[in-house]
Every structure is written in C-alpha cells, then in structure tokens.
Design a protein around this motif. Structure first.
Motif, PDB file in Angstrom:
ATOM      1  N   GLU A 131       0.848  -1.198   0.000  1.00 15.37           N
ATOM      2  CA  GLU A 131       0.000   0.000   0.000  1.00 15.37           C
ATOM      3  C   GLU A 131       0.880   1.243   0.000  1.00 15.37           C
ATOM      4  O   GLU A 131       1.936   1.268   0.628  1.00 15.37           O
ATOM      5  CB  GLU A 131      -0.895   0.018   1.242  1.00 15.37           C
ATOM      6  N   PHE A 132       0.423   2.273  -0.672  1.00 18.22           N
ATOM      7  CA  PHE A 132       1.130   3.546  -0.694  1.00 18.22           C
ATOM      8  C   PHE A 132       1.174   4.118   0.721  1.00 18.22           C
ATOM      9  O   PHE A 132       0.163   4.180   1.411  1.00 18.22           O
ATOM     10  CB  PHE A 132       0.426   4.510  -1.646  1.00 18.22           C
ATOM     11  N   GLU A 133       2.352   4.555   1.151  1.00 18.06           N
ATOM     12  CA  GLU A 133       2.533   5.057   2.509  1.00 18.06           C
ATOM     13  C   GLU A 133       2.167   6.527   2.672  1.00 18.06           C
ATOM     14  O   GLU A 133       2.000   6.996   3.795  1.00 18.06           O
ATOM     15  CB  GLU A 133       3.988   4.836   2.951  1.00 18.06           C
ATOM     16  N   GLY A 134       2.072   7.273   1.586  1.00 17.05           N
ATOM     17  CA  GLY A 134       1.725   8.686   1.686  1.00 17.05           C
ATOM     18  C   GLY A 134       2.812   9.486   2.375  1.00 17.05           C
ATOM     19  O   GLY A 134       3.993   9.206   2.215  1.00 17.05           O
ATOM     20  N   GLY A 135       2.420  10.469   3.168  1.00 18.51           N
ATOM     21  CA  GLY A 135       3.375  11.285   3.903  1.00 18.51           C
ATOM     22  C   GLY A 135       4.374  11.966   2.990  1.00 18.51           C
ATOM     23  O   GLY A 135       4.001  12.544   1.973  1.00 18.51           O
ATOM     24  N   ARG A 136       5.645  11.898   3.360  1.00 20.52           N
ATOM     25  CA  ARG A 136       6.682  12.557   2.565  1.00 20.52           C
ATOM     26  C   ARG A 136       6.732  12.014   1.141  1.00 20.52           C
ATOM     27  O   ARG A 136       7.112  12.715   0.211  1.00 20.52           O
ATOM     28  CB  ARG A 136       8.047  12.431   3.233  1.00 20.52           C
ATOM     29  N   HIS A 137       6.303  10.776   0.950  1.00 20.69           N
ATOM     30  CA  HIS A 137       6.298  10.180  -0.387  1.00 20.69           C
ATOM     31  C   HIS A 137       5.234  10.830  -1.269  1.00 20.69           C
ATOM     32  O   HIS A 137       5.429  10.964  -2.480  1.00 20.69           O
ATOM     33  CB  HIS A 137       6.071   8.664  -0.303  1.00 20.69           C
ATOM     34  N   ALA A 138       4.136  11.250  -0.683  1.00 17.28           N
ATOM     35  CA  ALA A 138       3.070  11.903  -1.462  1.00 17.28           C
ATOM     36  C   ALA A 138       3.572  13.203  -2.076  1.00 17.28           C
ATOM     37  O   ALA A 138       3.243  13.520  -3.223  1.00 17.28           O
ATOM     38  CB  ALA A 138       1.849  12.149  -0.578  1.00 17.28           C
ATOM     39  N   THR A 139       4.372  13.925  -1.348  1.00 17.52           N
ATOM     40  CA  THR A 139       4.938  15.171  -1.868  1.00 17.52           C
ATOM     41  C   THR A 139       5.777  14.891  -3.106  1.00 17.52           C
ATOM     42  O   THR A 139       5.701  15.604  -4.107  1.00 17.52           O
ATOM     43  CB  THR A 139       5.804  15.861  -0.788  1.00 17.52           C
ATOM     44  N   ARG A 140       6.552  13.823  -3.066  1.00 21.44           N
ATOM     45  CA  ARG A 140       7.412  13.481  -4.204  1.00 21.44           C
ATOM     46  C   ARG A 140       6.606  12.963  -5.387  1.00 21.44           C
ATOM     47  O   ARG A 140       6.919  13.266  -6.546  1.00 21.44           O
ATOM     48  CB  ARG A 140       8.463  12.478  -3.753  1.00 21.44           C
ATOM     49  N   VAL A 141       5.574  12.194  -5.109  1.00 20.51           N
ATOM     50  CA  VAL A 141       4.705  11.715  -6.188  1.00 20.51           C
ATOM     51  C   VAL A 141       4.005  12.910  -6.846  1.00 20.51           C
ATOM     52  O   VAL A 141       3.876  12.954  -8.071  1.00 20.51           O
ATOM     53  CB  VAL A 141       3.691  10.672  -5.666  1.00 20.51           C
ATOM     54  N   ASP A 142       3.600  13.887  -6.037  1.00 16.73           N
ATOM     55  CA  ASP A 142       3.003  15.107  -6.585  1.00 16.73           C
ATOM     56  C   ASP A 142       3.987  15.850  -7.475  1.00 16.73           C
ATOM     57  O   ASP A 142       3.608  16.423  -8.518  1.00 16.73           O
ATOM     58  CB  ASP A 142       2.511  16.024  -5.469  1.00 16.73           C
ATOM     59  N   MET A 143       5.248  15.841  -7.098  1.00 17.55           N
ATOM     60  CA  MET A 143       6.270  16.501  -7.915  1.00 17.55           C
ATOM     61  C   MET A 143       6.403  15.799  -9.273  1.00 17.55           C
ATOM     62  O   MET A 143       6.531  16.460 -10.312  1.00 17.55           O
ATOM     63  CB  MET A 143       7.611  16.505  -7.193  1.00 17.55           C
ATOM     64  N   ILE A 144       6.352  14.494  -9.265  1.00 19.41           N
ATOM     65  CA  ILE A 144       6.420  13.735 -10.518  1.00 19.41           C
ATOM     66  C   ILE A 144       5.209  14.061 -11.383  1.00 19.41           C
ATOM     67  O   ILE A 144       5.339  14.313 -12.582  1.00 19.41           O
ATOM     68  CB  ILE A 144       6.509  12.218 -10.234  1.00 19.41           C
ATOM     69  N   ALA A 145       4.030  14.085 -10.781  1.00 17.60           N
ATOM     70  CA  ALA A 145       2.806  14.394 -11.533  1.00 17.60           C
ATOM     71  C   ALA A 145       2.877  15.788 -12.147  1.00 17.60           C
ATOM     72  O   ALA A 145       2.416  15.999 -13.278  1.00 17.60           O
ATOM     73  CB  ALA A 145       1.583  14.251 -10.642  1.00 17.60           C
ATOM     74  N   ALA A 146       3.448  16.742 -11.428  1.00 20.36           N
ATOM     75  CA  ALA A 146       3.561  18.110 -11.931  1.00 20.36           C
ATOM     76  C   ALA A 146       4.442  18.182 -13.168  1.00 20.36           C
ATOM     77  O   ALA A 146       4.292  19.083 -13.997  1.00 20.36           O
ATOM     78  CB  ALA A 146       4.081  19.032 -10.833  1.00 20.36           C
TER      79      ALA A 146
END
Length: 149
Positions: A131-146
């Motif tokens: 499962e996706f852990e979110g947290g600091r990883h979500a910020t990085r995934v958002d950066m990739i999406a951007a």
C-alpha cells in the motif's frame, strides 16, 4: 466488482506465456482480469501494448496494470508516456513493494526473458499487497505528476 479489484494485463509476443500465468494467478486471488493480449505469437509492437494497458489504468477502468515484454523496459517506457501512469520495471520483490509504498505506482512491468515464472508471481504478489505510505512520499509523487505538464 468495482475497479478496485480490476487489473489489466498486456504484453508483446515475447511474454504471452508468462502473462497468461500471471493472469491466472491474480484471478485466483480474486482480481477481475482484463487480458488485452496478444493471443497469438505473431510479432506485436510493445509500445502499442503498453500504451493500451496504461490507457485503461489512467482512465480509471482498471486499478492496476501489469505489462510484460522481453526485458520489461520498453513496454514500461511506453506506459509511462501516458499521463497519470507511474510504472516501474521490477526483477525482485523488494523493488515491487517499494514502487507501491514510496512511488504509488499503478503499473508493474516485468521482463519475461529476465525472471522465471515463480519469481514473477512473487513480484506480482509483492506489488499487489503493498500500500502507498503517503506522507513525505506523497509530496514526491506530486512533484512527478507536476512534471507531466
């Protein structure tokens, strides 16, 4: 069954046998499998297969996708060109678990000429159970999406 348990599988001609084994395996675990082929051994272009599977994931029709070619690399590159797709090629269970937990990957690529069937099934299990852990990883995934524009 909703899209939460629907998965799309695709490959090129080099990976038909392993794709079918994976399809049977995930179906036995309760997944609704959409196998988009190919069904015959004639040469098919892996970019088209990767993009077709990625389109089904990006549209929300399927929760995850598993794609295969000889090395897993080319088909993964094609899938990652589709907006909203995060696909990694994995040859081990640790990487398969980490691309879900840290990168929120929605597709997995496997090289049929790189790993055998037993390891491939373990890789698939590691990917699907993480499962996706979110947290600091979500910020990085958002950066990739951007970066997709």
């Amino acid at each position: 069954m909703g899209t939460d348990k629907r998965i799309v599988l695709a490959s090129d001609h080099a990976a038909i046998g392993l794709r079918r084994a994976i399809a049977a395996h995930v179906a036995s675990k309760g997944w609704e499998v959409e196998d988009i082929g190919p069904q015959t051994p004639e040469s098919v272009p892996y970019p088209e297969q990767g993009a077709a599977a990625a389109g089904r994931v990006a549209s929300g029709d399927c929760r995850f996708g598993i794609i295969l070619c000889g090395t897993g690399q080319g088909i993964m590159m094609a899938a990652n060109k589709v907006r909203g797709i995060r696909c990694g090629v994995c040859s081990d269970t640790f990487s398969a678990r980490m691309i879900r937990q840290h990168n929120d990957a929605n597709m997995l690529s496997i090289g049929a000429r790189v790993v055998g069937e037993a390891l491939a099934l373990d890789i698939v299990d590691a990917f699907l159970s993480a499962e996706f852990e979110g947290g600091r990883h979500a910020t990085r995934v958002d950066m990739i999406a951007a970066m997709e524009g």
